[in-house]
Motif scaffolding. Structure first.
Motif, PDB file in Angstrom:
ATOM      1  N   TYR A 189       0.794  -1.221   0.000  1.00 14.39           N
ATOM      2  CA  TYR A 189       0.000   0.000   0.000  1.00 14.39           C
ATOM      3  C   TYR A 189       0.831   1.278   0.000  1.00 14.39           C
ATOM      4  N   ARG A 190       2.066   1.227   0.489  1.00 15.45           N
ATOM      5  CA  ARG A 190       2.879   2.442   0.416  1.00 15.45           C
ATOM      6  C   ARG A 190       3.313   2.716  -1.021  1.00 15.45           C
ATOM      7  N   SER A 191       3.849   1.704  -1.665  1.00 15.35           N
ATOM      8  CA  SER A 191       4.271   1.881  -3.058  1.00 15.35           C
ATOM      9  C   SER A 191       3.084   2.217  -3.954  1.00 15.35           C
ATOM     10  N   ALA A 192       1.944   1.566  -3.694  1.00 18.33           N
ATOM     11  CA  ALA A 192       0.750   1.808  -4.502  1.00 18.33           C
ATOM     12  C   ALA A 192       0.232   3.224  -4.315  1.00 18.33           C
ATOM     13  N   ALA A 193       0.160   3.680  -3.050  1.00 19.44           N
ATOM     14  CA  ALA A 193      -0.322   5.041  -2.794  1.00 19.44           C
ATOM     15  C   ALA A 193       0.627   6.077  -3.384  1.00 19.44           C
ATOM     16  N   ASP A 194       1.938   5.826  -3.278  1.00 20.79           N
ATOM     17  CA  ASP A 194       2.912   6.750  -3.868  1.00 20.79           C
ATOM     18  C   ASP A 194       2.758   6.809  -5.383  1.00 20.79           C
ATOM     19  N   CYS A 195       2.504   5.648  -5.992  1.00 16.43           N
ATOM     20  CA  CYS A 195       2.288   5.587  -7.440  1.00 16.43           C
ATOM     21  C   CYS A 195       1.078   6.427  -7.835  1.00 16.43           C
TER      22      CYS A 195
ATOM     23  N   LEU B 191      -2.877  13.665  -5.454  1.00 15.14           N
ATOM     24  CA  LEU B 191      -3.519  13.572  -4.151  1.00 15.14           C
ATOM     25  C   LEU B 191      -2.508  13.250  -3.056  1.00 15.14           C
ATOM     26  N   PRO B 192      -2.719  13.743  -1.838  1.00  8.53           N
ATOM     27  CA  PRO B 192      -1.840  13.399  -0.722  1.00  8.53           C
ATOM     28  C   PRO B 192      -2.154  12.005  -0.188  1.00  8.53           C
ATOM     29  N   THR B 193      -1.237  11.458   0.618  1.00  8.62           N
ATOM     30  CA  THR B 193      -1.416  10.148   1.220  1.00  8.62           C
ATOM     31  C   THR B 193      -1.644  10.288   2.722  1.00  8.62           C
ATOM     32  N   VAL B 194      -2.159   9.217   3.316  1.00  9.50           N
ATOM     33  CA  VAL B 194      -2.342   9.190   4.766  1.00  9.50           C
ATOM     34  C   VAL B 194      -2.162   7.750   5.245  1.00  9.50           C
ATOM     35  N   GLU B 195      -1.473   7.571   6.365  1.00 15.02           N
ATOM     36  CA  GLU B 195      -1.268   6.242   6.935  1.00 15.02           C
ATOM     37  C   GLU B 195      -2.465   5.866   7.807  1.00 15.02           C
ATOM     38  N   ILE B 196      -2.883   4.602   7.694  1.00 13.73           N
ATOM     39  CA  ILE B 196      -4.011   4.098   8.480  1.00 13.73           C
ATOM     40  C   ILE B 196      -3.621   2.750   9.087  1.00 13.73           C
ATOM     41  N   ASP B 197      -3.754   2.627  10.377  1.00 12.18           N
ATOM     42  CA  ASP B 197      -3.436   1.369  11.050  1.00 12.18           C
ATOM     43  C   ASP B 197      -4.518   0.336  10.782  1.00 12.18           C
TER      44      ASP B 197
ATOM     45  N   ALA C 114       0.621  -0.580 -11.737  1.00 12.28           N
ATOM     46  CA  ALA C 114       0.792   0.683 -12.467  1.00 12.28           C
ATOM     47  C   ALA C 114      -0.096   0.712 -13.710  1.00 12.28           C
ATOM     48  N   THR C 115      -0.178  -0.410 -14.414  1.00  9.73           N
ATOM     49  CA  THR C 115      -1.035  -0.479 -15.599  1.00  9.73           C
ATOM     50  C   THR C 115      -2.501  -0.302 -15.213  1.00  9.73           C
ATOM     51  N   MET C 116      -2.916  -0.953 -14.136  1.00 12.50           N
ATOM     52  CA  MET C 116      -4.294  -0.824 -13.681  1.00 12.50           C
ATOM     53  C   MET C 116      -4.602   0.616 -13.257  1.00 12.50           C
ATOM     54  N   ALA C 117      -3.623   1.262 -12.619  1.00 15.74           N
ATOM     55  CA  ALA C 117      -3.817   2.656 -12.216  1.00 15.74           C
ATOM     56  C   ALA C 117      -4.003   3.553 -13.435  1.00 15.74           C
ATOM     57  N   ASP C 118      -3.149   3.383 -14.441  1.00 11.21           N
ATOM     58  CA  ASP C 118      -3.267   4.194 -15.662  1.00 11.21           C
ATOM     59  C   ASP C 118      -4.606   3.968 -16.337  1.00 11.21           C
ATOM     60  N   ARG C 119      -5.047   2.724 -16.384  1.00  7.65           N
ATOM     61  CA  ARG C 119      -6.309   2.410 -17.041  1.00  7.65           C
ATOM     62  C   ARG C 119      -7.501   2.994 -16.264  1.00  7.65           C
ATOM     63  N   ALA C 120      -7.438   2.930 -14.926  1.00 14.16           N
ATOM     64  CA  ALA C 120      -8.517   3.485 -14.112  1.00 14.16           C
ATOM     65  C   ALA C 120      -8.612   5.001 -14.271  1.00 14.16           C
ATOM     66  N   ILE C 121      -7.460   5.674 -14.298  1.00 12.09           N
ATOM     67  CA  ILE C 121      -7.442   7.128 -14.462  1.00 12.09           C
ATOM     68  C   ILE C 121      -7.980   7.512 -15.837  1.00 12.09           C
ATOM     69  N   ALA C 122      -7.558   6.778 -16.861  1.00  8.90           N
ATOM     70  CA  ALA C 122      -8.029   7.066 -18.218  1.00  8.90           C
ATOM     71  C   ALA C 122      -9.536   6.830 -18.340  1.00  8.90           C
ATOM     72  N   TRP C 123     -10.019   5.749 -17.712  1.00 10.00           N
ATOM     73  CA  TRP C 123     -11.460   5.451 -17.782  1.00 10.00           C
ATOM     74  C   TRP C 123     -12.255   6.560 -17.119  1.00 10.00           C
ATOM     75  N   ARG C 124     -11.813   6.991 -15.937  1.00 12.60           N
ATOM     76  CA  ARG C 124     -12.553   8.027 -15.228  1.00 12.60           C
ATOM     77  C   ARG C 124     -12.544   9.341 -16.002  1.00 12.60           C
ATOM     78  N   LYS C 125     -11.412   9.663 -16.599  1.00  9.29           N
ATOM     79  CA  LYS C 125     -11.332  10.904 -17.373  1.00  9.29           C
ATOM     80  C   LYS C 125     -12.287  10.862 -18.563  1.00  9.29           C
ATOM     81  N   GLU C 126     -12.364   9.717 -19.208  1.00  5.83           N
ATOM     82  CA  GLU C 126     -13.212   9.595 -20.393  1.00  5.83           C
ATOM     83  C   GLU C 126     -14.693   9.560 -20.043  1.00  5.83           C
ATOM     84  N   ASN C 127     -15.017   8.981 -18.881  1.00  4.40           N
ATOM     85  CA  ASN C 127     -16.420   8.753 -18.557  1.00  4.40           C
ATOM     86  C   ASN C 127     -17.028   9.735 -17.579  1.00  4.40           C
ATOM     87  N   ARG C 128     -16.199  10.541 -16.938  1.00  4.06           N
ATOM     88  CA  ARG C 128     -16.740  11.468 -15.923  1.00  4.06           C
ATOM     89  C   ARG C 128     -16.492  12.933 -16.253  1.00  4.06           C
ATOM     90  N   GLU C 129     -15.694  13.189 -17.256  1.00  3.29           N
ATOM     91  CA  GLU C 129     -15.409  14.578 -17.579  1.00  3.29           C
ATOM     92  C   GLU C 129     -16.167  14.995 -18.819  1.00  3.29           C
TER      93      GLU C 129
END
Length: 319
Positions: free
Chosen positions: A258-264, A271-277, A304-319
């Motif tokens: 989750y650290r590497s993923a949130a940083d990615c 967006l900023p990150t936050v640690e959660i126990d 990383a590929t899934m992140a890029d695809r999710a961002i692209a999908w949201r941009k195409e479908n919500r903007e």
């Protein structure tokens, strides 16, 4: 190839229909309340009824070479037993009577406990079934157990596709949303013990990316999978004699922490990150070696590929 399909209107079921169309299969599907998408109307023979009705399941399975069971329900005490457990039983009974070449069950890693229990070694097909609290994980254990027992009792050729948590469209961004996951509907898909400062961020509507930590303050590791890789696995199993009477764990090419993923995601979204126990959760990863070696499973969607695809999908479908 004649395929009997249950759960055709679901997220994975719709993708299974597209795959079966590519394969040139004849498809008969059970439809209860949710109609099939119009694009599949010409290729599917529809039987209307409930998965709990032995006459309906028998009508769907009759004459099929392959039976594909994807019908399920989540944390609903009013429906989970009928749909997941009684429904799977009726499908297995119809398969016992009509003897298709292969009966494929879409299972889930919830059947092996994932991050509710310690897994010092990667989870593989020999890892015991052990449900975490809730109806969904319990139903996954029961479905798999029934499919396995029908192999032994009746020589039924069954295959279990045991998938990690399936992501599509912008699901990844939804999971990494602090605002959506402090109080989740489904146990295990949310966050552990947010501090008062974190709760203040939620109350103020300030989105952050979670870094989930175990009781040793290490970032949790977990495995998920993109829907494209699930469909690829299904393609490798359909009608494959090597896959009959086998179980396969299916997941992304590698687990993430989750650290590497949130940083990615922070780099990609700003967006900023936050640690959660999350002291009650345990990191885990899935061993994919059996699926890779036996059926040629070759997942392509890393985090990383899934992140890029999710961002692209949201941009195409919500903007």
């Amino acid at each position: 190839m004649k395929v009997a399909l249950f759960g055709a209107s679901g997220k994975i079921g719709r993708r299974a229909l597209a795959l079966l169309r590519e394969r040139g299969a004849e498809v008969r599907a059970l439809v209860h309340r949710s109609p099939l998408p119009d694009e599949f109307a010409d290729m599917v023979e529809v039987v209307h009824g409930s998965v709990t009705d032995s006459r309906a399941t028998d009508a769907v399975v009759s004459g099929a070479d392959i039976v594909l069971q994807m019908a399920t329900t989540k944390e609903d005490p009013a429906t989970f037993f009928d749909v997941s457990i009684k429904g799977t039983f009726q499908i297995l009974e119809a398969s016992r009577r009509h003897r298709p070449q292969q009966t494929i069950l879409l299972g889930g890693d919830a059947a092996q406990g994932i991050w509710f229990y310690p897994h010092p070694k990667p989870i593989n097909e020999q890892t015991p079934r052990i449900a975490y609290p809730g109806y969904y994980a319990f139903s996954k254990v029961m479905e798999e157990t029934m499919a396995e027992q029908y192999r032994h009792q009746y020589g039924l050729g069954t295959t279990i596709l045991r998938s990690s948590w399936v992501f599509d469209e912008d699901d990844l961004l939804n999971h990494f949303s602090l605002l959506q996951n402090v109080d989740p509907a489904e146990k295990g898909h949310g966050f552990g013990e947010p501090s008062e400062a974190t709760l203040e961020l939620v109350r103020a509507g300030k989105e952050h990316l979670p870094i989930l930590l175990d009781r040793e303050k290490r970032p949790l590791k977990r495995h998920i999978v993109h829907i494209d890789d699930v469909v690829h696995a299904l393609d490798r199993m359909l009608g494959n004699e090597v896959a009959i009477n086998e179980d396969f764990n299916i997941a992304a090419p590698a687990a993430f922490d989750y650290r590497s993923a949130a940083d990615c995601l922070a780099e990609k979204t700003g967006l900023p990150t936050v640690e959660i126990d999350c002291p009650d959760y345990h990191g885990f990863e899935i061993d994919l070696s059996k699926a890779k070696e036996m059926i040629g499973y070759d997942p392509r969607n890393d985090f990383a590929t899934m992140a890029d695809r999710a961002i692209a999908w949201r941009k195409e479908n919500r903007e």
